[in-house]
Design a protein around this motif. Sequence first.
Motif, PDB file in Angstrom:
ATOM      1  N   ARG A  74      12.962  -0.754 -37.807  1.00 19.35           N
ATOM      2  CA  ARG A  74      11.851  -1.306 -37.949  1.00 19.35           C
ATOM      3  C   ARG A  74      11.875  -2.745 -37.174  1.00 19.35           C
ATOM      4  N   ALA A  75      13.050  -3.328 -37.068  1.00 19.16           N
ATOM      5  CA  ALA A  75      13.022  -4.413 -36.271  1.00 19.16           C
ATOM      6  C   ALA A  75      12.692  -4.149 -34.851  1.00 19.16           C
ATOM      7  N   HIS A  76      13.320  -3.373 -34.384  1.00 17.38           N
ATOM      8  CA  HIS A  76      12.876  -2.763 -33.025  1.00 17.38           C
ATOM      9  C   HIS A  76      11.518  -2.521 -32.711  1.00 17.38           C
ATOM     10  N   HIS A  77      11.065  -1.681 -33.510  1.00 17.76           N
ATOM     11  CA  HIS A  77       9.408  -1.403 -33.685  1.00 17.76           C
ATOM     12  C   HIS A  77       8.652  -2.785 -33.452  1.00 17.76           C
ATOM     13  N   GLU A  78       9.094  -3.578 -34.357  1.00 17.37           N
ATOM     14  CA  GLU A  78       8.362  -5.092 -34.563  1.00 17.37           C
ATOM     15  C   GLU A  78       8.153  -5.581 -33.093  1.00 17.37           C
ATOM     16  N   VAL A  79       9.065  -5.660 -32.621  1.00 18.57           N
ATOM     17  CA  VAL A  79       9.080  -6.374 -31.196  1.00 18.57           C
ATOM     18  C   VAL A  79       8.222  -5.584 -30.154  1.00 18.57           C
ATOM     19  N   VAL A  80       8.246  -4.119 -30.257  1.00 16.08           N
ATOM     20  CA  VAL A  80       7.660  -3.522 -29.249  1.00 16.08           C
ATOM     21  C   VAL A  80       6.266  -3.554 -29.524  1.00 16.08           C
ATOM     22  N   SER A  81       5.744  -3.474 -30.879  1.00 14.16           N
ATOM     23  CA  SER A  81       4.365  -3.496 -31.300  1.00 14.16           C
ATOM     24  C   SER A  81       3.730  -4.896 -30.934  1.00 14.16           C
ATOM     25  N   ALA A  82       4.593  -5.915 -31.032  1.00 11.83           N
ATOM     26  CA  ALA A  82       3.917  -7.298 -30.959  1.00 11.83           C
ATOM     27  C   ALA A  82       3.713  -7.377 -29.262  1.00 11.83           C
ATOM     28  N   VAL A  83       4.550  -6.871 -28.279  1.00 10.40           N
ATOM     29  CA  VAL A  83       4.187  -6.906 -27.016  1.00 10.40           C
ATOM     30  C   VAL A  83       3.181  -5.795 -26.611  1.00 10.40           C
ATOM     31  N   ALA A  84       3.268  -4.572 -27.422  1.00 13.20           N
ATOM     32  CA  ALA A  84       2.275  -3.686 -26.953  1.00 13.20           C
ATOM     33  C   ALA A  84       0.659  -4.034 -27.265  1.00 13.20           C
ATOM     34  N   ALA A  85       0.755  -4.921 -28.210  1.00  9.03           N
ATOM     35  CA  ALA A  85      -0.643  -5.562 -28.730  1.00  9.03           C
ATOM     36  C   ALA A  85      -1.411  -6.277 -27.715  1.00  9.03           C
ATOM     37  N   ARG A  86      -0.728  -6.731 -26.783  1.00 10.09           N
ATOM     38  CA  ARG A  86      -1.108  -7.679 -25.677  1.00 10.09           C
ATOM     39  C   ARG A  86      -1.056  -6.839 -24.269  1.00 10.09           C
ATOM     40  N   PHE A  87      -0.122  -6.266 -23.986  1.00  5.84           N
ATOM     41  CA  PHE A  87       0.067  -5.556 -22.612  1.00  5.84           C
ATOM     42  C   PHE A  87       0.493  -4.158 -22.692  1.00  5.84           C
ATOM     43  N   PRO A  88       0.020  -3.601 -21.461  1.00  7.60           N
ATOM     44  CA  PRO A  88       0.648  -2.149 -21.568  1.00  7.60           C
ATOM     45  C   PRO A  88       2.262  -2.204 -21.357  1.00  7.60           C
ATOM     46  N   THR A  89       2.735  -1.393 -22.550  1.00  7.11           N
ATOM     47  CA  THR A  89       4.025  -1.552 -22.641  1.00  7.11           C
ATOM     48  C   THR A  89       4.854   0.133 -23.044  1.00  7.11           C
ATOM     49  N   VAL A  90       5.910   0.188 -22.248  1.00  7.28           N
ATOM     50  CA  VAL A  90       6.708   1.556 -22.290  1.00  7.28           C
ATOM     51  C   VAL A  90       8.070   0.949 -23.351  1.00  7.28           C
ATOM     52  N   PRO A  91       7.985   1.273 -24.363  1.00 10.34           N
ATOM     53  CA  PRO A  91       9.359   1.161 -25.357  1.00 10.34           C
ATOM     54  C   PRO A  91      10.263   2.013 -24.833  1.00 10.34           C
ATOM     55  N   LEU A  92      11.558   1.415 -25.189  1.00  7.85           N
ATOM     56  CA  LEU A  92      12.713   2.006 -24.572  1.00  7.85           C
ATOM     57  C   LEU A  92      13.248   2.695 -26.246  1.00  7.85           C
ATOM     58  N   PRO A  93      14.307   3.543 -26.097  1.00  5.77           N
ATOM     59  CA  PRO A  93      14.809   4.163 -27.453  1.00  5.77           C
ATOM     60  C   PRO A  93      15.529   3.062 -27.999  1.00  5.77           C
ATOM     61  N   LEU A  94      15.844   3.161 -29.315  1.00  5.62           N
ATOM     62  CA  LEU A  94      16.589   2.312 -30.098  1.00  5.62           C
ATOM     63  C   LEU A  94      17.963   2.046 -29.772  1.00  5.62           C
ATOM     64  N   ALA A  95      18.387   0.884 -29.729  1.00 10.43           N
ATOM     65  CA  ALA A  95      19.769   0.839 -29.260  1.00 10.43           C
ATOM     66  C   ALA A  95      20.070   1.005 -27.716  1.00 10.43           C
ATOM     67  N   THR A  96      19.303   0.498 -26.809  1.00  7.18           N
ATOM     68  CA  THR A  96      19.479   0.798 -25.575  1.00  7.18           C
ATOM     69  C   THR A  96      20.119  -0.647 -24.989  1.00  7.18           C
ATOM     70  N   LEU A  97      21.301  -0.698 -24.486  1.00  5.18           N
ATOM     71  CA  LEU A  97      22.165  -1.568 -24.216  1.00  5.18           C
ATOM     72  C   LEU A  97      22.703  -1.786 -22.846  1.00  5.18           C
ATOM     73  N   TYR A  98      22.909  -2.724 -22.272  1.00  6.53           N
ATOM     74  CA  TYR A  98      23.498  -2.980 -20.995  1.00  6.53           C
ATOM     75  C   TYR A  98      24.712  -3.950 -21.366  1.00  6.53           C
ATOM     76  N   ASN A  99      25.840  -4.000 -20.438  1.00  7.55           N
ATOM     77  CA  ASN A  99      26.986  -4.884 -20.567  1.00  7.55           C
ATOM     78  C   ASN A  99      26.491  -6.429 -20.371  1.00  7.55           C
ATOM     79  N   ASP A 100      25.639  -6.702 -19.533  1.00  8.30           N
ATOM     80  CA  ASP A 100      25.520  -8.057 -19.157  1.00  8.30           C
ATOM     81  C   ASP A 100      23.918  -7.798 -18.300  1.00  8.30           C
ATOM     82  N   GLU A 101      23.570  -8.989 -18.313  1.00  9.86           N
ATOM     83  CA  GLU A 101      21.934  -9.305 -17.382  1.00  9.86           C
ATOM     84  C   GLU A 101      22.003  -8.547 -16.327  1.00  9.86           C
TER      85      GLU A 101
END
Length: 271
Positions: free
Chosen positions: A80-107
């Motif tokens: 739900r937390a993941h989807h809430e962020v995706v939905s908030a962004v997608a409401a304003r801009f074309p948005t590609v959601p990434l799968p739940l728990a997509t992570l990288y070691n650093d920026e």
Amino acid sequence: MTEQSGAGSGTNAVYVYAVCHADGEPSLDGLTGVTGDEPVRSLPIGSLTVIVQTVRAADFTDEVWQERLTDARELERYARAHHEVVSAVAARFPTVPLPLATLYNDEERARLALANESTRFRTALRRIAHHAEWGVKVYAPVAQSPVRRAEQEPAEAAGPRTRPAPGAGRAYLERKRDLQARREQRQADSVRVADAVDADVSRIAAASRRLRPHDNGAAGDHRVQVLNATYLVAEHRAAELTLLAAGLRERTGAEIEVSGPWVPYSFVGEV
């Protein structure tokens, strides 16, 4: 868990929610994300904007995440937390959601890996711009049919019988064949209804996906789902979809459920 570049080996990791094409800085105020420790923020990569959050790597190791998968309530909270962020962004801009728990070691690793996928992201963003995902589920008519009544009737009346009546065996086999023929006809009719609805909705959609129909739902729900599909529909055709569904209900006699608009998760491809 979708783990990228060995996430989890350091103190912190970069959690990625989505990639969008934003005009200016996205407003992310009020979004807590999967953890309230660090703010949800944007990370520019060329002309793309990535929505990320710094998280504790120890919270997303394979062991921790596997344990989390066994806790339905905790897993739902993260989803739900993941989807809430995706939905908030997608409401304003074309948005590609990434799968739940997509992570990288650093920026830096996040920038490099996502930049390598920039062509795919741009293709997906062009495809879904000004579109939304809609779900359509179709259920066969639930009226009590002669077939269902016959199936529910006792095969034999109670009481002793010394020997079968003349011709009883032949009559029994004929009833069985008749029931089988009706079942097959009912199945064929259901397939035709599903195909007709899918064909009509597909004509106003930019893309579609037919999914496996769900089994019967809660106890007492005898509906039979004959179509479970999702469609990518332009924003200006949403009202047309609603009218089309109403007409199809009247024409086919089937129960048709339409849900949406949703973030087009089904039409962004594997990223």
